[in-house]
Design a protein around this motif. Sequence first.
Motif, mmCIF file in Angstrom:
data_model
loop_
_atom_site.group_PDB
_atom_site.id
_atom_site.type_symbol
_atom_site.label_atom_id
_atom_site.label_comp_id
_atom_site.label_asym_id
_atom_site.label_seq_id
_atom_site.Cartn_x
_atom_site.Cartn_y
_atom_site.Cartn_z
ATOM 1 N N TRP A 73 -71.905 62.864 8.202
ATOM 2 C CA TRP A 73 -71.510 63.500 6.953
ATOM 3 C C TRP A 73 -70.285 62.805 6.372
ATOM 4 O O TRP A 73 -70.220 62.567 5.164
ATOM 5 C CB TRP A 73 -71.231 64.988 7.204
ATOM 6 N N GLU A 74 -69.344 62.456 7.220
ATOM 7 C CA GLU A 74 -68.123 61.784 6.772
ATOM 8 C C GLU A 74 -68.433 60.424 6.158
ATOM 9 O O GLU A 74 -67.836 60.033 5.152
ATOM 10 C CB GLU A 74 -67.125 61.645 7.926
ATOM 11 N N GLU A 75 -69.359 59.676 6.769
ATOM 12 C CA GLU A 75 -69.759 58.374 6.220
ATOM 13 C C GLU A 75 -70.449 58.542 4.871
ATOM 14 O O GLU A 75 -70.223 57.756 3.944
ATOM 15 C CB GLU A 75 -70.682 57.646 7.197
ATOM 16 N N LEU A 76 -71.278 59.561 4.765
ATOM 17 C CA LEU A 76 -71.971 59.851 3.515
ATOM 18 C C LEU A 76 -70.962 60.177 2.411
ATOM 19 O O LEU A 76 -71.026 59.617 1.310
ATOM 20 C CB LEU A 76 -72.912 61.038 3.752
ATOM 21 N N LEU A 77 -70.014 61.032 2.715
ATOM 22 C CA LEU A 77 -68.976 61.393 1.751
ATOM 23 C C LEU A 77 -68.153 60.164 1.365
ATOM 24 O O LEU A 77 -67.900 59.923 0.177
ATOM 25 C CB LEU A 77 -68.065 62.477 2.316
ATOM 26 N N ALA A 78 -67.746 59.377 2.343
ATOM 27 C CA ALA A 78 -66.942 58.174 2.065
ATOM 28 C C ALA A 78 -67.699 57.212 1.153
ATOM 29 O O ALA A 78 -67.106 56.617 0.243
ATOM 30 C CB ALA A 78 -66.552 57.478 3.370
ATOM 31 N N TYR A 79 -68.997 57.056 1.375
ATOM 32 C CA TYR A 79 -69.785 56.167 0.527
ATOM 33 C C TYR A 79 -69.798 56.679 -0.911
ATOM 34 O O TYR A 79 -69.610 55.913 -1.859
ATOM 35 C CB TYR A 79 -71.215 56.013 1.061
ATOM 36 N N CYS A 80 -70.029 57.983 -1.070
ATOM 37 C CA CYS A 80 -70.027 58.573 -2.412
ATOM 38 C C CYS A 80 -68.683 58.366 -3.099
ATOM 39 O O CYS A 80 -68.630 58.002 -4.279
ATOM 40 C CB CYS A 80 -70.345 60.068 -2.338
ATOM 41 N N LEU A 81 -67.606 58.590 -2.365
ATOM 42 C CA LEU A 81 -66.269 58.490 -2.959
ATOM 43 C C LEU A 81 -65.822 57.055 -3.198
ATOM 44 O O LEU A 81 -64.807 56.824 -3.863
ATOM 45 C CB LEU A 81 -65.255 59.240 -2.092
ATOM 46 N N SER A 82 -66.566 56.086 -2.668
ATOM 47 C CA SER A 82 -66.227 54.678 -2.911
ATOM 48 C C SER A 82 -66.692 54.213 -4.286
ATOM 49 O O SER A 82 -66.308 53.127 -4.735
ATOM 50 C CB SER A 82 -66.842 53.789 -1.823
ATOM 51 N N LYS A 83 -67.465 55.029 -4.980
ATOM 52 C CA LYS A 83 -67.949 54.672 -6.313
ATOM 53 C C LYS A 83 -66.795 54.773 -7.322
ATOM 54 O O LYS A 83 -65.950 55.664 -7.214
ATOM 55 C CB LYS A 83 -69.076 55.617 -6.746
ATOM 56 N N PRO A 84 -66.760 53.886 -8.324
ATOM 57 C CA PRO A 84 -65.695 53.942 -9.325
ATOM 58 C C PRO A 84 -65.626 55.319 -10.003
ATOM 59 O O PRO A 84 -66.645 55.838 -10.458
ATOM 60 C CB PRO A 84 -66.087 52.858 -10.337
ATOM 61 N N GLY A 85 -64.441 55.903 -10.021
ATOM 62 C CA GLY A 85 -64.227 57.179 -10.682
ATOM 63 C C GLY A 85 -64.715 58.396 -9.920
ATOM 64 O O GLY A 85 -64.609 59.521 -10.405
ATOM 65 N N ALA A 86 -65.252 58.199 -8.712
ATOM 66 C CA ALA A 86 -65.796 59.329 -7.942
ATOM 67 C C ALA A 86 -64.672 60.148 -7.321
ATOM 68 O O ALA A 86 -63.634 59.608 -6.941
ATOM 69 C CB ALA A 86 -66.730 58.819 -6.845
ATOM 70 N N TRP A 87 -64.897 61.449 -7.228
ATOM 71 C CA TRP A 87 -63.919 62.335 -6.618
ATOM 72 C C TRP A 87 -64.626 63.522 -5.980
ATOM 73 O O TRP A 87 -65.746 63.861 -6.340
ATOM 74 C CB TRP A 87 -62.863 62.771 -7.617
ATOM 75 N N GLN A 88 -63.983 64.096 -5.000
ATOM 76 C CA GLN A 88 -64.529 65.210 -4.230
ATOM 77 C C GLN A 88 -64.131 66.529 -4.871
ATOM 78 O O GLN A 88 -62.996 66.704 -5.306
ATOM 79 C CB GLN A 88 -64.002 65.155 -2.798
ATOM 80 N N ASP A 89 -65.084 67.449 -4.918
ATOM 81 C CA ASP A 89 -64.811 68.785 -5.422
ATOM 82 C C ASP A 89 -65.529 69.793 -4.529
ATOM 83 O O ASP A 89 -66.418 69.424 -3.752
ATOM 84 C CB ASP A 89 -65.298 68.910 -6.874
ATOM 85 N N GLU A 90 -65.107 71.041 -4.624
ATOM 86 C CA GLU A 90 -65.744 72.128 -3.883
ATOM 87 C C GLU A 90 -65.885 73.320 -4.838
ATOM 88 O O GLU A 90 -65.132 74.290 -4.766
ATOM 89 C CB GLU A 90 -64.900 72.502 -2.664
ATOM 90 N N PRO A 91 -66.875 73.215 -5.774
ATOM 91 C CA PRO A 91 -67.003 74.262 -6.789
ATOM 92 C C PRO A 91 -67.437 75.620 -6.228
ATOM 93 O O PRO A 91 -67.205 76.644 -6.841
ATOM 94 C CB PRO A 91 -68.037 73.701 -7.759
ATOM 95 N N TRP A 92 -68.081 75.596 -5.068
ATOM 96 C CA TRP A 92 -68.484 76.809 -4.363
ATOM 97 C C TRP A 92 -67.941 76.700 -2.956
ATOM 98 O O TRP A 92 -68.044 75.644 -2.331
ATOM 99 C CB TRP A 92 -70.005 76.944 -4.332
#
Length: 117
Positions: A3-22
Amino acid sequence: MTWEELLAYCLSKPGAWQDEPWEGDVVAKVGPKIFAFLGSGEPLGVGLKCGASRESADEWLLRYPGDAAAEAYIGRSGWNHLRIGGAIPDDEILEAIDTSYAAVVSKLPKKDRPAVS
């Protein structure tokens, strides 16, 4: 892939950021828009924009019937949930993340699109 690798890959995209709307449901966004639903990590999977329509996203369901499903509530718009650690190879998951990200960025107003290096 974890899961951590998946999240890190997503966040490596330009302008990407983590949120927790729920509470307990992590997503990756670009600008104000979600491009990946990561949840809490249990079960391990990711919700992605897998096609411009439900029909094109259904190709994933046909290729990986036990590991791909239409995403709840937004599946009709081409979003699928892809299970990690099953029949879908990691490189195809990463490619699907790239495709989802690109689809979401293309719909952002030009002024809100991240700069590409």
